[in-house]
Design a protein around this motif. Sequence first.
Motif, PDB file in Angstrom:
ATOM      1  N   ASN A 112       0.440  -1.010  -0.067  1.00 32.27           N
ATOM      2  CA  ASN A 112       0.159   0.056  -0.075  1.00 32.27           C
ATOM      3  C   ASN A 112       1.390   1.237   0.425  1.00 32.27           C
ATOM      4  OD1 ASN A 112      -0.171  -0.865   3.340  1.00 32.27           O
ATOM      5  ND2 ASN A 112       0.034   1.651   3.289  1.00 32.27           N
ATOM      6  N   LYS A 113       0.858   2.079  -0.070  1.00 29.82           N
ATOM      7  CA  LYS A 113       0.777   3.487  -0.681  1.00 29.82           C
ATOM      8  C   LYS A 113       1.023   4.508   1.064  1.00 29.82           C
ATOM      9  CE  LYS A 113       1.932   3.930  -5.108  1.00 29.82           C
ATOM     10  NZ  LYS A 113       2.995   3.398  -5.134  1.00 29.82           N
ATOM     11  N   GLY A 114       1.622   4.664   1.394  1.00 27.02           N
ATOM     12  CA  GLY A 114       1.944   5.356   2.821  1.00 27.02           C
ATOM     13  C   GLY A 114       2.561   6.809   3.374  1.00 27.02           C
ATOM     14  N   PRO A 115       2.842   7.227   4.062  1.00 22.58           N
ATOM     15  CA  PRO A 115       3.797   7.838   4.276  1.00 22.58           C
ATOM     16  C   PRO A 115       5.106   7.306   4.787  1.00 22.58           C
ATOM     17  CG  PRO A 115       2.200   7.759   5.997  1.00 22.58           C
ATOM     18  CD  PRO A 115       1.796   6.682   4.843  1.00 22.58           C
ATOM     19  N   ARG A 116       5.791   7.696   4.355  1.00 25.54           N
ATOM     20  CA  ARG A 116       7.689   7.138   3.748  1.00 25.54           C
ATOM     21  C   ARG A 116       8.274   7.185   5.451  1.00 25.54           C
ATOM     22  NH1 ARG A 116      12.132   8.360   0.129  1.00 25.54           N
ATOM     23  NH2 ARG A 116      10.364   7.664  -0.941  1.00 25.54           N
ATOM     24  N   LEU A 117       8.663   6.289   5.510  1.00 25.19           N
ATOM     25  CA  LEU A 117       9.019   5.191   6.403  1.00 25.19           C
ATOM     26  C   LEU A 117      10.622   5.592   7.190  1.00 25.19           C
ATOM     27  CD1 LEU A 117       6.543   2.615   7.712  1.00 25.19           C
ATOM     28  CD2 LEU A 117       6.625   4.415   8.792  1.00 25.19           C
ATOM     29  N   ALA A 118      11.303   5.579   7.577  1.00 27.71           N
ATOM     30  CA  ALA A 118      12.707   5.719   8.577  1.00 27.71           C
ATOM     31  C   ALA A 118      13.048   4.215   8.671  1.00 27.71           C
ATOM     32  CB  ALA A 118      13.258   6.828   9.437  1.00 27.71           C
ATOM     33  N   PRO A 119      14.359   4.026   7.638  1.00 30.05           N
ATOM     34  CA  PRO A 119      15.142   2.361   7.966  1.00 30.05           C
ATOM     35  C   PRO A 119      14.906   2.587   9.491  1.00 30.05           C
ATOM     36  CG  PRO A 119      16.226   3.813   6.490  1.00 30.05           C
ATOM     37  CD  PRO A 119      15.361   4.687   7.023  1.00 30.05           C
ATOM     38  N   ALA A 120      14.984   2.863  10.221  1.00 35.91           N
ATOM     39  CA  ALA A 120      14.660   2.611  11.642  1.00 35.91           C
ATOM     40  C   ALA A 120      13.434   1.865  12.167  1.00 35.91           C
ATOM     41  CB  ALA A 120      15.422   3.384  12.330  1.00 35.91           C
ATOM     42  N   GLU A 121      12.477   2.255  11.370  1.00 38.79           N
ATOM     43  CA  GLU A 121      11.273   2.675  11.544  1.00 38.79           C
ATOM     44  C   GLU A 121      11.174   1.105  11.375  1.00 38.79           C
ATOM     45  OE1 GLU A 121       8.124   6.677  12.669  1.00 38.79           O
ATOM     46  OE2 GLU A 121       8.931   6.375  10.862  1.00 38.79           O
ATOM     47  N   ILE A 122      11.232   1.120  10.211  1.00 41.39           N
ATOM     48  CA  ILE A 122      10.971   0.024   9.197  1.00 41.39           C
ATOM     49  C   ILE A 122      11.710  -1.591  10.144  1.00 41.39           C
ATOM     50  CG2 ILE A 122      11.335  -1.613   7.259  1.00 41.39           C
ATOM     51  CD1 ILE A 122      11.080   1.146   5.762  1.00 41.39           C
ATOM     52  N   ALA A 123      12.386  -0.893  10.588  1.00 39.22           N
ATOM     53  CA  ALA A 123      13.469  -2.138  11.571  1.00 39.22           C
ATOM     54  C   ALA A 123      12.377  -2.693  12.443  1.00 39.22           C
ATOM     55  CB  ALA A 123      14.670  -2.151  11.869  1.00 39.22           C
TER      56      ALA A 123
END
Length: 180
Positions: A112-123
């Motif tokens: 899905n499309k959505g707000p961009r997440l920082a790599p630290a958040e994805i982890a």
Amino acid sequence: MRRSAGRISDLVQDLMDLARGQLGTGMRVVPVFCPDLSERLAHIVDEVRAAHPGSLLDFECHLPKPVWCDPDRIVQAAANLLANAVTHGSRGKLITVKAGMSEDEFRFETSNKGPRLAPAEIARLFQPYFRPTTSTAGGGLGLGLYIVSEIAKAHHGTASATTQSAEITFTVRIPREPAA
């Protein structure tokens, strides 16, 4: 009242799953060869469509053979991923849902499309109680993706998240056959 009771029951089950995961006993699964997983997944997609009529869901499923899994838990993981996409995705943007298999694994994926997440958040997305800074209030307890991850682990599989541009894809992979 029935819907509220169902939500309370789901919340209690989520908390029980969290406790099992943190106590080290792991998620309970009862795997069987499931010949109707396609229909079960289609049903949950239809439920999400009905509950969120403004959401655009495209469902593609190709499961020509039975999958060795706990179908209720796989449907729970799918429901959690769909709820995540509807809640945190951009309104009115397409959510793609795919289920398929290779020779050795079953795969379920939402994008899905959505707000961009920082790599630290994805982890940290699969950690309990974690919510990205882009989350809106009232979006849940932060247990849904953790439970998805625990369901995948209980099936000797994985749950992952990847981003490209402003799109996030969650993928659950489990072995198609029982572990030796």
